[in-house]
Design a protein around this motif. Structure first.
Motif, mmCIF file in Angstrom:
data_model
loop_
_atom_site.group_PDB
_atom_site.id
_atom_site.type_symbol
_atom_site.label_atom_id
_atom_site.label_comp_id
_atom_site.label_asym_id
_atom_site.label_seq_id
_atom_site.Cartn_x
_atom_site.Cartn_y
_atom_site.Cartn_z
ATOM 1 N N VAL A 73 0.838 -1.204 0.000
ATOM 2 C CA VAL A 73 0.000 0.000 0.000
ATOM 3 C C VAL A 73 0.873 1.255 0.000
ATOM 4 O O VAL A 73 0.615 2.219 -0.740
ATOM 5 C CB VAL A 73 -0.956 -0.007 1.207
ATOM 6 N N GLU A 74 1.917 1.243 0.818
ATOM 7 C CA GLU A 74 2.822 2.393 0.863
ATOM 8 C C GLU A 74 3.585 2.545 -0.451
ATOM 9 O O GLU A 74 3.836 3.670 -0.911
ATOM 10 C CB GLU A 74 3.797 2.249 2.033
ATOM 11 N N LEU A 75 3.946 1.421 -1.072
ATOM 12 C CA LEU A 75 4.589 1.486 -2.385
ATOM 13 C C LEU A 75 3.689 2.194 -3.383
ATOM 14 O O LEU A 75 4.149 3.040 -4.165
ATOM 15 C CB LEU A 75 4.921 0.064 -2.863
ATOM 16 N N ASP A 76 2.403 1.879 -3.365
ATOM 17 C CA ASP A 76 1.475 2.546 -4.277
ATOM 18 C C ASP A 76 1.432 4.042 -4.006
ATOM 19 O O ASP A 76 1.442 4.846 -4.951
ATOM 20 C CB ASP A 76 0.080 1.937 -4.132
ATOM 21 N N ARG A 77 1.382 4.438 -2.730
ATOM 22 C CA ARG A 77 1.356 5.865 -2.406
ATOM 23 C C ARG A 77 2.579 6.571 -2.978
ATOM 24 O O ARG A 77 2.489 7.653 -3.572
ATOM 25 C CB ARG A 77 1.335 6.069 -0.888
ATOM 26 N N ARG A 78 3.743 5.959 -2.782
ATOM 27 C CA ARG A 78 4.995 6.596 -3.197
ATOM 28 C C ARG A 78 5.148 6.623 -4.715
ATOM 29 O O ARG A 78 5.683 7.589 -5.275
ATOM 30 C CB ARG A 78 6.176 5.887 -2.527
ATOM 31 N N LEU A 79 4.709 5.572 -5.375
ATOM 32 C CA LEU A 79 4.758 5.551 -6.838
ATOM 33 C C LEU A 79 3.881 6.646 -7.424
ATOM 34 O O LEU A 79 4.267 7.346 -8.370
ATOM 35 C CB LEU A 79 4.318 4.183 -7.355
ATOM 36 N N ARG A 80 2.677 6.816 -6.864
ATOM 37 C CA ARG A 80 1.772 7.857 -7.364
ATOM 38 C C ARG A 80 2.337 9.245 -7.096
ATOM 39 O O ARG A 80 2.260 10.131 -7.950
ATOM 40 C CB ARG A 80 0.390 7.695 -6.739
ATOM 41 N N ALA A 81 2.929 9.421 -5.915
ATOM 42 C CA ALA A 81 3.509 10.727 -5.575
ATOM 43 C C ALA A 81 4.686 11.067 -6.491
ATOM 44 O O ALA A 81 4.925 12.245 -6.800
ATOM 45 C CB ALA A 81 3.962 10.726 -4.116
ATOM 46 N N ARG B 162 6.504 4.530 8.609
ATOM 47 C CA ARG B 162 7.404 3.985 9.618
ATOM 48 C C ARG B 162 8.025 2.666 9.164
ATOM 49 O O ARG B 162 9.226 2.438 9.344
ATOM 50 C CB ARG B 162 6.630 3.792 10.927
ATOM 51 N N LEU B 163 7.215 1.796 8.560
ATOM 52 C CA LEU B 163 7.741 0.518 8.088
ATOM 53 C C LEU B 163 8.709 0.730 6.932
ATOM 54 O O LEU B 163 9.735 0.056 6.839
ATOM 55 C CB LEU B 163 6.598 -0.388 7.653
ATOM 56 N N TRP B 164 8.397 1.655 6.037
ATOM 57 C CA TRP B 164 9.264 1.927 4.895
ATOM 58 C C TRP B 164 10.656 2.359 5.367
ATOM 59 O O TRP B 164 11.671 1.887 4.848
ATOM 60 C CB TRP B 164 8.642 3.009 4.019
ATOM 61 N N ALA B 165 10.694 3.244 6.344
ATOM 62 C CA ALA B 165 11.975 3.706 6.876
ATOM 63 C C ALA B 165 12.749 2.566 7.528
ATOM 64 O O ALA B 165 13.964 2.423 7.331
ATOM 65 C CB ALA B 165 11.741 4.836 7.875
ATOM 66 N N ALA B 166 12.034 1.729 8.290
ATOM 67 C CA ALA B 166 12.692 0.596 8.959
ATOM 68 C C ALA B 166 13.223 -0.404 7.936
ATOM 69 O O ALA B 166 14.356 -0.903 8.069
ATOM 70 C CB ALA B 166 11.704 -0.083 9.909
ATOM 71 N N ALA B 167 12.428 -0.694 6.908
ATOM 72 C CA ALA B 167 12.849 -1.661 5.896
ATOM 73 C C ALA B 167 14.064 -1.163 5.133
ATOM 74 O O ALA B 167 14.985 -1.936 4.825
ATOM 75 C CB ALA B 167 11.695 -1.955 4.939
ATOM 76 N N GLY B 168 14.084 0.113 4.802
ATOM 77 C CA GLY B 168 15.239 0.672 4.109
ATOM 78 C C GLY B 168 16.501 0.581 4.938
ATOM 79 O O GLY B 168 17.582 0.253 4.425
ATOM 80 N N GLU B 169 16.374 0.855 6.233
ATOM 81 C CA GLU B 169 17.540 0.772 7.122
ATOM 82 C C GLU B 169 18.004 -0.666 7.294
ATOM 83 O O GLU B 169 19.209 -0.956 7.267
ATOM 84 C CB GLU B 169 17.189 1.383 8.477
ATOM 85 N N LEU B 170 17.087 -1.599 7.456
ATOM 86 C CA LEU B 170 17.447 -3.002 7.689
ATOM 87 C C LEU B 170 18.074 -3.635 6.460
ATOM 88 O O LEU B 170 19.025 -4.420 6.571
ATOM 89 C CB LEU B 170 16.199 -3.779 8.109
#
Length: 301
Positions: A183-191, A287-295
């Motif tokens: 869902v967050e991927l969709d938000r970011r792709l559209r933005a 929040r999850l996007w930031a955590a996933a990128g860091e991990l």
């Protein structure tokens, strides 16, 4: 989309599709239908011997490549070679997953196995292939959710479930994380004005090889549970329909979620499914996007 069947899959000739976990279950059915409709399908599998056997069953224009989502070095190697060989990728189906009901286990990178394989590996893979997807005419990313995401909750202070580990909730959390990611991927792709759309699907309660594997550590009791599952689950061919719809139907929009239309979304014809409140929460997505990128060390969008 109610009543959707594989007869509605448009011609896929000229399209490159990547399906993770394509050697069995939902992934095998998905790969088979995509190839049957003309796509060049990359079977991304951990076990290449099983992948070669799957390729013979799938037929059509397919290739087998090794991908272990529980190892970030494998994800990076797979993505680098694939991106070089296929500058344009039309479809990525993040299908592969694990469900284990035994003791807590970790990936090669130290992640809790469910989260590391089901979500973090796919997060990294998607980011590493994003440029190739963006080069396509009508690119899509499909992520495989589960009805278990509806009863799960992410603990951002203990994403790796190091405290009070329980396998079933760990699996549910990993599927919630996968859903939030899509869902967050969709938000970011559209933005970003990207041509890529991110869609989701879940198979309801479907008869795959994951269920018997999950219970195999319980011996005869586990075997009995697995046999009982045969009575309440739907065939894998029906369970794969939501993700095939999400992957191919021309009317699908970014952020749409598909699953069975029956009671509790367990079985039945394809329809648009419902997200849990947490899965749809933009704050959880950020929040999850930031955590996933860091991990994972893979940052994008």
């Amino acid at each position: 989309m109610t009543g959707w069947t594989t007869d509605r899959i448009p011609d896929q000739h000229g399209r490159i599709a990547v399906v993770t976990g394509a050697n069995s279950g939902l992934g095998l059915v998905t790969a088979t239908e995509l190839a049957r409709h003309g796509a060049h399908v990359v079977l991304a599998v951990r076990n290449t011997a099983a992948g070669q056997e799957a390729a013979r069953r799938v037929g059509g224009d397919v290739e087998v490549r090794e991908l272990d989502l529980a190892r970030l070095d494998s994800v990076r190697a797979f993505a680098a070679k694939l991106a070089a060989d296929h500058p344009v990728i039309d479809l990525l189906v993040n299908n592969a997953g694990v469900v284990l009901l035994g003791p807590r286990r970790t990936t090669a990178d130290g992640f809790e196995l469910h989260l590391g394989t089901n979500m973090l590996g796919h997060f990294a893979l998607t980011g590493l292939l994003l440029g190739n997807l963006a080069a396509a005419a009508q690119p899509r990313v499909v992520s495989l959710s589960s009805i278990t995401h509806k009863n799960a909750h992410l603990d951002f202070d203990d994403l790796m479930f190091e405290r009070d580990y329980r396998a079933a909730p760990a699996y549910g959390r990993s599927k919630l994380a996968t859903t939030i990611f899509a869902v967050e991927l969709d938000r970011r792709l559209r933005a970003a004005g990207s041509p890529i759309i991110s869609t989701l699907a879940h198979p309801g309660i479907t008869r795959t090889n994951l269920t018997p594997r999950a219970w195999e550590h319980r011996g005869r009791f586990g075997q009995a549970i697995a046999r009982l599952g045969l009575l309440v689950t739907q065939p894998v061919e029906r369970g794969a329909l939501p993700q095939l719809c999400a992957a191919t139907d021309p009317g699908v929009r970014g952020g749409q979620f598909f699953g069975p239309s029956g009671r509790w979304e367990m079985r039945g014809p394809v329809t648009e499914a419902r997200l849990s409140r947490e899965a749809a929460d933009p704050a959880a997505g950020r929040r999850l996007w930031a955590a996933a990128g860091e991990l994972t060390g893979v940052s994008y969008l």
